[in-house]
Design a protein around this motif. Structure first.
Motif, PDB file in Angstrom:
ATOM      1  N   MET A   8       0.819  -1.195   0.000  1.00 51.51           N
ATOM      2  CA  MET A   8       0.000   0.000   0.000  1.00 51.51           C
ATOM      3  C   MET A   8       0.860   1.255   0.000  1.00 51.51           C
ATOM      4  N   LEU A   9       1.917   1.247   0.813  1.00 51.92           N
ATOM      5  CA  LEU A   9       2.781   2.417   0.836  1.00 51.92           C
ATOM      6  C   LEU A   9       3.490   2.593  -0.502  1.00 51.92           C
ATOM      7  N   GLY A  10       3.761   1.474  -1.180  1.00 57.51           N
ATOM      8  CA  GLY A  10       4.342   1.547  -2.517  1.00 57.51           C
ATOM      9  C   GLY A  10       3.407   2.229  -3.502  1.00 57.51           C
ATOM     10  N   ALA A  11       2.108   1.985  -3.365  1.00 55.41           N
ATOM     11  CA  ALA A  11       1.123   2.639  -4.231  1.00 55.41           C
ATOM     12  C   ALA A  11       1.079   4.143  -3.953  1.00 55.41           C
ATOM     13  N   ASP A  59      11.996   8.113  -1.498  1.00 53.28           N
ATOM     14  CA  ASP A  59      12.355   8.725  -2.778  1.00 53.28           C
ATOM     15  C   ASP A  59      13.660   9.481  -2.582  1.00 53.28           C
ATOM     16  N   TRP A  60      14.325   9.821  -3.681  1.00 58.97           N
ATOM     17  CA  TRP A  60      15.640  10.453  -3.608  1.00 58.97           C
ATOM     18  C   TRP A  60      15.621  11.799  -2.915  1.00 58.97           C
ATOM     19  N   ASP A  61      14.618  12.610  -3.194  1.00 58.70           N
ATOM     20  CA  ASP A  61      14.653  13.960  -2.624  1.00 58.70           C
ATOM     21  C   ASP A  61      14.027  14.060  -1.229  1.00 58.70           C
ATOM     22  N   GLY A  62      13.506  12.946  -0.712  1.00 55.14           N
ATOM     23  CA  GLY A  62      12.963  12.933   0.647  1.00 55.14           C
ATOM     24  C   GLY A  62      11.622  13.627   0.786  1.00 55.14           C
ATOM     25  N   GLY A  63      10.958  13.922  -0.301  1.00 57.08           N
ATOM     26  CA  GLY A  63       9.680  14.630  -0.253  1.00 57.08           C
ATOM     27  C   GLY A  63       8.465  13.734  -0.061  1.00 57.08           C
ATOM     28  N   PHE A  64       8.657  12.415  -0.105  1.00 57.09           N
ATOM     29  CA  PHE A  64       7.523  11.498   0.021  1.00 57.09           C
ATOM     30  C   PHE A  64       7.086  11.402   1.475  1.00 57.09           C
ATOM     31  N   GLU A  65       5.831  11.697   1.739  1.00 52.53           N
ATOM     32  CA  GLU A  65       5.217  11.601   3.069  1.00 52.53           C
ATOM     33  C   GLU A  65       4.037  10.636   2.971  1.00 52.53           C
ATOM     34  N   PRO A  66       4.188   9.393   3.460  1.00 53.67           N
ATOM     35  CA  PRO A  66       3.084   8.433   3.382  1.00 53.67           C
ATOM     36  C   PRO A  66       1.851   8.936   4.123  1.00 53.67           C
ATOM     37  N   LYS A  75       5.954  10.494   8.708  1.00 52.50           N
ATOM     38  CA  LYS A  75       7.310  10.536   9.245  1.00 52.50           C
ATOM     39  C   LYS A  75       7.239  10.830  10.735  1.00 52.50           C
ATOM     40  N   GLY A  76       7.968  10.061  11.514  1.00 50.60           N
ATOM     41  CA  GLY A  76       7.992  10.257  12.957  1.00 50.60           C
ATOM     42  C   GLY A  76       6.821   9.643  13.712  1.00 50.60           C
ATOM     43  N   GLN A  77       5.829   9.147  13.012  1.00 48.08           N
ATOM     44  CA  GLN A  77       4.661   8.557  13.664  1.00 48.08           C
ATOM     45  C   GLN A  77       4.976   7.137  14.116  1.00 48.08           C
ATOM     46  N   THR A  78       4.649   6.817  15.355  1.00 50.81           N
ATOM     47  CA  THR A  78       4.925   5.474  15.885  1.00 50.81           C
ATOM     48  C   THR A  78       3.660   4.733  16.315  1.00 50.81           C
TER      49      THR A  78
END
Length: 96
Positions: A1-4, A48-55, A60-63
């Protein structure tokens, strides 16, 4: 799903040739342990290379992912072969 979700972000399918003018590409995945209603489980979060992908599922940082467990993630993963399958998935911040 995260890949999509990453496919939607980049605009091309995994394994396909990236558009020639696009510098951003897939860059592997990192493992992340999250805690849900059914306990802790591990996810592979694509990068992704530029670090702009936020699932949207796990930011990011969510646990913690309340209201979901590893069986839900697996069921959503199996059904999410295309970015259109992500409609209705809440943004990461709205899950906590």
């Amino acid at each position: 799903m995260l890949g999509a979700e990453l496919t939607e972000h980049l605009g091309y399918e995994h394994g396909a040739e990236a558009p020639p003018m696009q510098a951003n590409r897939r860059n592997g995945a990192s493992r992340k342990t999250v805690k849900g209603d059914g306990g802790a489980f591990e996810l592979e979060v694509p990068r992704d290379w530029d670090g702009g992908f936020e699932p949207r599922l796990v930011g990011k940082g969510q646990t913690r992912i309340d209201g979901i467990d590893h069986r839900d993630v697996r069921a959503r993963h199996v059904g999410a072969r295309h970015p259109r399958a992500l409609r209705g998935v809440p943004r990461a911040g709205s899950l906590a």
